[in-house]
Design an enzyme around this catalytic site. Structure first.
Site, PDB file in Angstrom:
ATOM      1  N   LYS A  38     -15.744  -7.922   4.233  1.00 47.83           N
ATOM      2  CA  LYS A  38     -14.530  -8.275   4.972  1.00 47.83           C
ATOM      3  C   LYS A  38     -14.777  -8.178   6.474  1.00 47.83           C
ATOM      4  CE  LYS A  38     -11.369  -6.729   1.355  1.00 47.83           C
ATOM      5  NZ  LYS A  38     -10.213  -5.877   1.041  1.00 47.83           N
ATOM      6  N   SER A  44      -2.992  -7.721   2.765  1.00 48.39           N
ATOM      7  CA  SER A  44      -3.381  -7.565   4.168  1.00 48.39           C
ATOM      8  C   SER A  44      -3.944  -8.863   4.732  1.00 48.39           C
ATOM      9  CB  SER A  44      -4.420  -6.448   4.315  1.00 48.39           C
ATOM     10  OG  SER A  44      -3.870  -5.202   4.003  1.00 48.39           O
ATOM     11  N   HIS A  79       0.838  -1.207   0.000  1.00 47.68           N
ATOM     12  CA  HIS A  79       0.000   0.000   0.000  1.00 47.68           C
ATOM     13  C   HIS A  79       0.869   1.252   0.000  1.00 47.68           C
ATOM     14  CE1 HIS A  79      -3.177  -2.553   2.255  1.00 47.68           C
ATOM     15  NE2 HIS A  79      -3.626  -2.373   1.022  1.00 47.68           N
ATOM     16  N   ARG A  86      -1.405  -6.455  -8.279  1.00 45.37           N
ATOM     17  CA  ARG A  86      -0.345  -7.391  -7.927  1.00 45.37           C
ATOM     18  C   ARG A  86      -0.232  -8.527  -8.928  1.00 45.37           C
ATOM     19  NH1 ARG A  86      -2.963  -8.140  -2.146  1.00 45.37           N
ATOM     20  NH2 ARG A  86      -4.607  -8.414  -3.654  1.00 45.37           N
TER      21      ARG A  86
END
Length: 165
Positions: A41, A128, A17, A90
């Site tokens: 989440k 994360s 990040h 990514r």
């Protein structure tokens, strides 16, 4: 003034990040980091804790502002006067998801462009979700998150209890 928005859950903020924030900030006069609640989440940290974490880690970056939001991304971007949304990629799986989201966002507001930044090769594996999983099993996370964040994650894991012990 050209404004961009970089939205995310940041639970916790990672070195990946931070890389996207630093690089994204170079593209605009002001980069607004939008810390969101995400109904899909289960966060380890509250929105307030994540805001404090992100603000602390970005305090030395000129033109970076950190705010919470709980709305459609395009509504948030418009309220911030943003011309672009910054997203980090990514892997191919990220691209497929982000491409679809960018298309939907364009349908909602075609005045805001989505800009994709490829993750630094060394940081591509970091997520994360994986950082939290590693920490919950007692693994070292210091290669994945800023130093002060390591302490916060470890303290939270001690509070909620490690898995596999």
């Amino acid at each position: 003034m050209r404004t961009g928005v970089y939205p995310g859950t940041f639970d916790p903020i990672t070195l990946g990040h931070m890389d996207i924030i630093r690089r994204g900030a170079k593209l605009v006069d002001k980069l607004v980091i939008g810390v969101t609640t995400n109904a899909s989440k289960s966060p380890m940290f509250t929105v307030e804790e994540r805001l404090a974490m992100v603000r602390r880690e970005t305090a030395d970056l000129p033109g970076v502002e950190v705010v919470a939001f709980d709305s459609l991304l395009m509504d948030f971007a418009e309220s911030m006067g943003a011309a672009i949304i910054v997203r980090g990629l990514r892997a191919v799986a990220d691209f497929e998801y982000e491409y679809q989201m960018a298309g939907m966002n364009q349908q909602l507001n075609n005045r805001v462009e989505t800009v994709f930044l490829m993750a630094d090769v060394a940081l591509q594996p970091i997520a994360s979700r994986l950082v939290k999983e590693i920490a919950l099993y007692g693994g070292a996370i210091d290669r994945f998150v800023p130093k002060r964040v390591v302490q916060e994650v470890v303290a939270r894991v001690e509070k909620i209890g490690k898995k596999g012990s």
